[in-house]
Write a protein that holds these residues in place. Structure first.
Motif, PDB file in Angstrom:
ATOM      1  N   ARG A  99       0.890  -1.412  -0.023  1.00  0.00           N
ATOM      2  CA  ARG A  99      -0.141  -0.003   0.187  1.00  0.00           C
ATOM      3  C   ARG A  99       0.852   1.064   0.068  1.00  0.00           C
ATOM      4  NH1 ARG A  99      -1.488   4.031   3.020  1.00  0.00           N
ATOM      5  NH2 ARG A  99      -0.217   3.462   4.694  1.00  0.00           N
ATOM      6  N   ILE A 100       1.826   1.373   0.810  1.00  0.00           N
ATOM      7  CA  ILE A 100       2.871   2.379   1.166  1.00  0.00           C
ATOM      8  C   ILE A 100       3.607   2.657  -0.519  1.00  0.00           C
ATOM      9  CG2 ILE A 100       4.896   3.252   2.019  1.00  0.00           C
ATOM     10  CD1 ILE A 100       4.066   1.718   4.371  1.00  0.00           C
ATOM     11  N   LEU A 101       3.923   1.477  -1.077  1.00  0.00           N
ATOM     12  CA  LEU A 101       4.784   1.828  -2.275  1.00  0.00           C
ATOM     13  C   LEU A 101       3.829   2.359  -3.377  1.00  0.00           C
ATOM     14  CD1 LEU A 101       7.031  -1.437  -2.301  1.00  0.00           C
ATOM     15  CD2 LEU A 101       7.724   1.011  -2.036  1.00  0.00           C
ATOM     16  N   LEU A 102       2.216   1.456  -3.613  1.00  0.00           N
ATOM     17  CA  LEU A 102       1.561   2.130  -4.422  1.00  0.00           C
ATOM     18  C   LEU A 102       0.916   3.639  -4.192  1.00  0.00           C
ATOM     19  CD1 LEU A 102      -0.700  -1.146  -4.885  1.00  0.00           C
ATOM     20  CD2 LEU A 102       0.846  -0.067  -6.364  1.00  0.00           C
ATOM     21  N   GLU A 103       1.030   3.960  -3.049  1.00  0.00           N
ATOM     22  CA  GLU A 103       0.519   5.309  -2.938  1.00  0.00           C
ATOM     23  C   GLU A 103       1.856   6.308  -2.933  1.00  0.00           C
ATOM     24  OE1 GLU A 103      -1.558   8.665  -1.310  1.00  0.00           O
ATOM     25  OE2 GLU A 103      -2.347   6.789  -1.970  1.00  0.00           O
ATOM     26  N   GLY A 104       2.934   5.806  -2.756  1.00  0.00           N
ATOM     27  CA  GLY A 104       4.123   6.764  -3.189  1.00  0.00           C
ATOM     28  C   GLY A 104       4.403   6.831  -4.671  1.00  0.00           C
ATOM     29  N   THR A 105       3.948   5.663  -5.385  1.00  0.00           N
ATOM     30  CA  THR A 105       4.068   5.806  -6.971  1.00  0.00           C
ATOM     31  C   THR A 105       2.879   6.618  -7.450  1.00  0.00           C
ATOM     32  OG1 THR A 105       4.983   3.494  -6.873  1.00  0.00           O
ATOM     33  CG2 THR A 105       3.893   4.134  -8.797  1.00  0.00           C
ATOM     34  N   ARG A 106       1.808   6.546  -6.925  1.00  0.00           N
ATOM     35  CA  ARG A 106       0.943   7.645  -7.360  1.00  0.00           C
ATOM     36  C   ARG A 106       1.117   8.852  -7.262  1.00  0.00           C
ATOM     37  NH1 ARG A 106      -2.926  10.385  -5.341  1.00  0.00           N
ATOM     38  NH2 ARG A 106      -2.628   9.887  -3.355  1.00  0.00           N
ATOM     39  N   ARG A 107       1.524   9.309  -5.959  1.00  0.00           N
ATOM     40  CA  ARG A 107       1.939  10.690  -5.946  1.00  0.00           C
ATOM     41  C   ARG A 107       2.913  11.289  -6.816  1.00  0.00           C
ATOM     42  NH1 ARG A 107       1.749  12.277   0.624  1.00  0.00           N
ATOM     43  NH2 ARG A 107      -0.154  11.276   0.978  1.00  0.00           N
ATOM     44  N   ILE A 108       4.095  10.306  -7.041  1.00  0.00           N
ATOM     45  CA  ILE A 108       5.024  10.741  -8.067  1.00  0.00           C
ATOM     46  C   ILE A 108       4.556  10.857  -9.343  1.00  0.00           C
ATOM     47  CG2 ILE A 108       7.320   9.870  -9.120  1.00  0.00           C
ATOM     48  CD1 ILE A 108       8.049   8.887  -6.451  1.00  0.00           C
ATOM     49  N   GLN A 109       3.550   9.885  -9.742  1.00  0.00           N
ATOM     50  CA  GLN A 109       2.926  10.210 -10.971  1.00  0.00           C
ATOM     51  C   GLN A 109       2.301  11.342 -11.085  1.00  0.00           C
ATOM     52  OE1 GLN A 109       0.762   6.343 -11.490  1.00  0.00           O
ATOM     53  NE2 GLN A 109       2.294   5.398 -12.288  1.00  0.00           N
ATOM     54  N   ASP A 110       1.902  12.047  -9.931  1.00  0.00           N
ATOM     55  CA  ASP A 110       1.024  13.224  -9.951  1.00  0.00           C
ATOM     56  C   ASP A 110       1.972  14.386  -9.891  1.00  0.00           C
ATOM     57  OD1 ASP A 110      -1.397  11.767 -10.349  1.00  0.00           O
ATOM     58  OD2 ASP A 110      -1.797  11.969  -8.205  1.00  0.00           O
ATOM     59  N   HIS A 111       3.454  14.274  -9.836  1.00  0.00           N
ATOM     60  CA  HIS A 111       4.438  15.172  -9.712  1.00  0.00           C
ATOM     61  C   HIS A 111       4.261  15.772  -8.460  1.00  0.00           C
ATOM     62  CE1 HIS A 111       4.735  14.805 -14.283  1.00  0.00           C
ATOM     63  NE2 HIS A 111       3.579  14.980 -14.138  1.00  0.00           N
ATOM     64  N   ASN A 112       4.129  15.052  -7.295  1.00  0.00           N
ATOM     65  CA  ASN A 112       4.040  15.374  -5.932  1.00  0.00           C
ATOM     66  C   ASN A 112       5.172  14.803  -5.215  1.00  0.00           C
ATOM     67  OD1 ASN A 112       3.403  16.365  -3.382  1.00  0.00           O
ATOM     68  ND2 ASN A 112       1.734  14.990  -3.172  1.00  0.00           N
ATOM     69  N   LEU A 113       6.379  15.479  -4.721  1.00  0.00           N
ATOM     70  CA  LEU A 113       7.227  14.649  -3.877  1.00  0.00           C
ATOM     71  C   LEU A 113       7.333  15.249  -2.662  1.00  0.00           C
ATOM     72  CD1 LEU A 113      10.306  15.145  -6.618  1.00  0.00           C
ATOM     73  CD2 LEU A 113       8.780  13.153  -5.987  1.00  0.00           C
ATOM     74  N   ASP A 114       6.152  16.231  -2.357  1.00  0.00           N
ATOM     75  CA  ASP A 114       6.136  16.704  -0.828  1.00  0.00           C
ATOM     76  C   ASP A 114       5.578  15.695   0.011  1.00  0.00           C
ATOM     77  OD1 ASP A 114       6.519  18.356   1.080  1.00  0.00           O
ATOM     78  OD2 ASP A 114       5.016  19.821   0.695  1.00  0.00           O
ATOM     79  N   PHE A 115       6.048  14.688   0.312  1.00  0.00           N
ATOM     80  CA  PHE A 115       5.656  13.446   1.392  1.00  0.00           C
ATOM     81  C   PHE A 115       6.892  12.929   1.934  1.00  0.00           C
ATOM     82  CE2 PHE A 115       5.621  11.275  -2.676  1.00  0.00           C
ATOM     83  CZ  PHE A 115       6.001  10.119  -2.606  1.00  0.00           C
ATOM     84  N   MET A 130      12.392   1.888   2.263  1.00  0.00           N
ATOM     85  CA  MET A 130      13.443   2.821   2.408  1.00  0.00           C
ATOM     86  C   MET A 130      14.277   3.480   1.325  1.00  0.00           C
ATOM     87  SD  MET A 130      16.581   2.233   5.289  1.00  0.00           S
ATOM     88  CE  MET A 130      15.629   1.834   6.594  1.00  0.00           C
ATOM     89  N   ALA A 131      14.503   2.324   0.368  1.00  0.00           N
ATOM     90  CA  ALA A 131      15.216   2.576  -0.942  1.00  0.00           C
ATOM     91  C   ALA A 131      14.361   3.500  -1.767  1.00  0.00           C
ATOM     92  CB  ALA A 131      15.621   1.448  -1.524  1.00  0.00           C
ATOM     93  N   PHE A 132      13.093   3.271  -1.691  1.00  0.00           N
ATOM     94  CA  PHE A 132      12.058   4.344  -2.403  1.00  0.00           C
ATOM     95  C   PHE A 132      11.975   5.652  -1.865  1.00  0.00           C
ATOM     96  CE2 PHE A 132       8.111   5.939  -4.026  1.00  0.00           C
ATOM     97  CZ  PHE A 132       7.748   5.237  -4.923  1.00  0.00           C
ATOM     98  N   GLU A 133      12.152   5.743  -0.530  1.00  0.00           N
ATOM     99  CA  GLU A 133      12.145   7.112   0.129  1.00  0.00           C
ATOM    100  C   GLU A 133      13.384   7.693  -0.214  1.00  0.00           C
ATOM    101  OE1 GLU A 133      11.699  10.148   2.848  1.00  0.00           O
ATOM    102  OE2 GLU A 133      10.313   8.822   1.691  1.00  0.00           O
ATOM    103  N   ASN A 134      14.596   7.072  -0.393  1.00  0.00           N
ATOM    104  CA  ASN A 134      15.849   7.873  -0.379  1.00  0.00           C
ATOM    105  C   ASN A 134      15.613   8.233  -2.062  1.00  0.00           C
ATOM    106  OD1 ASN A 134      16.887   7.172   1.888  1.00  0.00           O
ATOM    107  ND2 ASN A 134      17.872   5.220   1.166  1.00  0.00           N
ATOM    108  N   MET A 135      14.900   7.401  -2.828  1.00  0.00           N
ATOM    109  CA  MET A 135      14.767   7.658  -4.284  1.00  0.00           C
ATOM    110  C   MET A 135      13.867   9.031  -4.394  1.00  0.00           C
ATOM    111  SD  MET A 135      12.880   5.867  -7.577  1.00  0.00           S
ATOM    112  CE  MET A 135      11.347   6.072  -6.727  1.00  0.00           C
ATOM    113  N   ARG A 136      12.995   9.195  -3.623  1.00  0.00           N
ATOM    114  CA  ARG A 136      12.130  10.217  -3.399  1.00  0.00           C
ATOM    115  C   ARG A 136      12.913  11.515  -2.991  1.00  0.00           C
ATOM    116  NH1 ARG A 136       9.879  13.691  -0.090  1.00  0.00           N
ATOM    117  NH2 ARG A 136      10.853  12.471   1.616  1.00  0.00           N
ATOM    118  N   LEU A 137      13.730  11.487  -2.317  1.00  0.00           N
ATOM    119  CA  LEU A 137      14.679  12.606  -1.770  1.00  0.00           C
ATOM    120  C   LEU A 137      15.405  13.110  -2.651  1.00  0.00           C
ATOM    121  CD1 LEU A 137      15.488  11.353   2.002  1.00  0.00           C
ATOM    122  CD2 LEU A 137      14.035  13.139   1.249  1.00  0.00           C
TER     123      LEU A 137
END
Length: 362
Positions: A99-115, A130-137
């Motif tokens: 669920r966390i990974l799908l939600e993060g992917t959806r936000r990135i697809q919406d060009h939202n990195l502020d999470f 954790m690797a996904f969070e590092n990628m987001r940062l």
């Protein structure tokens, strides 16, 4: 606990529970079956055979059913145990990370990195989160860097366009004078000078990424030449205003002539837009700095501008076509030349003072 170990333990617990339940079911079926006659014969020690009671057809069907139930228990309970182990494994170990990974992917697809992406566990899926969070940062850092470069480029382009407007205004003014009169050698010299200056400015701006990278080229210029240029600039930018110019006889100065003219034109042009009747322009030497002061009798600077300083694209008045780039670029150029820009209000108008360092070493 790793995913492999967690699944193994859950599967083992499910199978053990299934074996226990199947054994219990078998024991119950055996206990019930023992209450009914099974038929056959009984042989005693002396060899005598005694017929045993035979089950009735209804009892025989019941015994057969108990055998089938007991056999099905050894198949159904282990299958159910493995199914339950899989269900628990999904709910406890897979559901939340997915669920966390799908939600993060959806936000990135919406060009939202502020999470922020939480790490639900220390297992393999937690490490993926954790690797996904590092990628987001890293993406956020890259986006901010790109945004900063874009803003720097916008400021550079705006300053470029703004600073070109001043010498172009001078060129237009001299062209009008030439059309109205006979050939004027000083006007032609000014046209040549400003044309060369525009050429040098375009060449310098084409090789830099930020306005504060503008090169400083020190050369010798006389105070009388600076006075003549200030008079000409004031005449062209404020032809209808009363002009007072004070320039001391300081001989020869070593400064960047182009930077001085850019700053002077910006300050005079800005003051001319807000002045009512009068402009006061003064040069002065203070220690190792050359001070250029431009004062007007207009409404003065807004409090916000005095408090925060000039900002790029900051309007000085409503519905104005000027976006504050003149004061902003002048401030940067003064700092580039070892000085600064001061904005002040006085009882009747505003005064802007630019300082640049004499004999500055870039």
């Amino acid at each position: 606990m790793s995913l492999r170990r967690a699944f193994f333990l859950l599967a083992l617990c499910g199978l053990l529970t299934a074996v226990a339940l199947a054994s219990l079911l078998w024991a119950v079926c055996w206990l019930v079956s023992s209450q009914y006659p099974l038929g056959g014969i009984s042989i005693s020690i002396d060899g005598a055979m005694t017929p045993l009671p035979q089950p009735t057809p209804e009892q025989l069907r019941l015994l057969t059913m108990l055998d089938i139930i007991s056999l099905l228990g050894w198949v159904a309970f282990p299958a159910a145990g493995l199914g339950m182990a899989g269900t628990l494994f999904y709910r406890w170990k897979l559901k939340e990370p997915i669920r966390i990974l799908l939600e993060g992917t959806r936000r990135i697809q919406d060009h939202n990195l502020d999470f922020t992406l939480p790490t639900p566990s220390a297992d393999e899926l937690g490490q993926i989160c954790m690797a996904f969070e590092n990628m987001r940062l890293e993406l956020l850092k890259t986006n901010r860097e790109l945004w900063r470069h874009t803003e720097e480029r916008k400021r550079l382009n705006a300053a470029f366009a703004h600073d070109l407007r001043n010498p172009i205004t001078v060129l237009k003014g001299n062209l009008k004078l030439l059309r109205k009169s006979a050939p004027d050698e000083p006007a032609i010299d000014r046209l040549e000078s400003y044309t060369l200056r525009i050429e040098q400015y375009v060449e310098a701006m084409s090789s830099i990424q930020r306005i504060d990278q503008m090169p400083v080229r020190i050369s010798e210029v006389t105070a009388s030449a600076l006075r003549a240029e200030l008079e000409e600039t004031a005449r062209l930018f404020a032809p209808s205003l009363y002009i007072e110019i004070a320039v001391p006889n300081t001989g020869t100065l070593r400064i960047d002539h182009g930077i001085f003219l850019n700053v002077a034109e910006n300050l005079i042009g800005n003051a001319a837009r807000f002045a009512q009747k009068k402009l006061e322009i003064a040069l002065a030497l203070e220690n190792d700095s050359l001070l250029l002061s431009v004062a007007d009798d207009g409404p003065g600077f807004p409090d916000e501008l005095l408090k925060n300083g000039p900002k790029p694209f900051g309007r000085l008045e409503e519905n104005s076509e000027h976006f504050g780039m003149g004061l902003y670029s002048s401030s940067l150029l003064c700092r580039k030349h070892g000085g600064n820009l001061r904005l002040e209000n006085r009882p009747a108008g505003a005064i802007t003072t630019a300082s640049i360092q004499i004999n500055f070493k870039p």
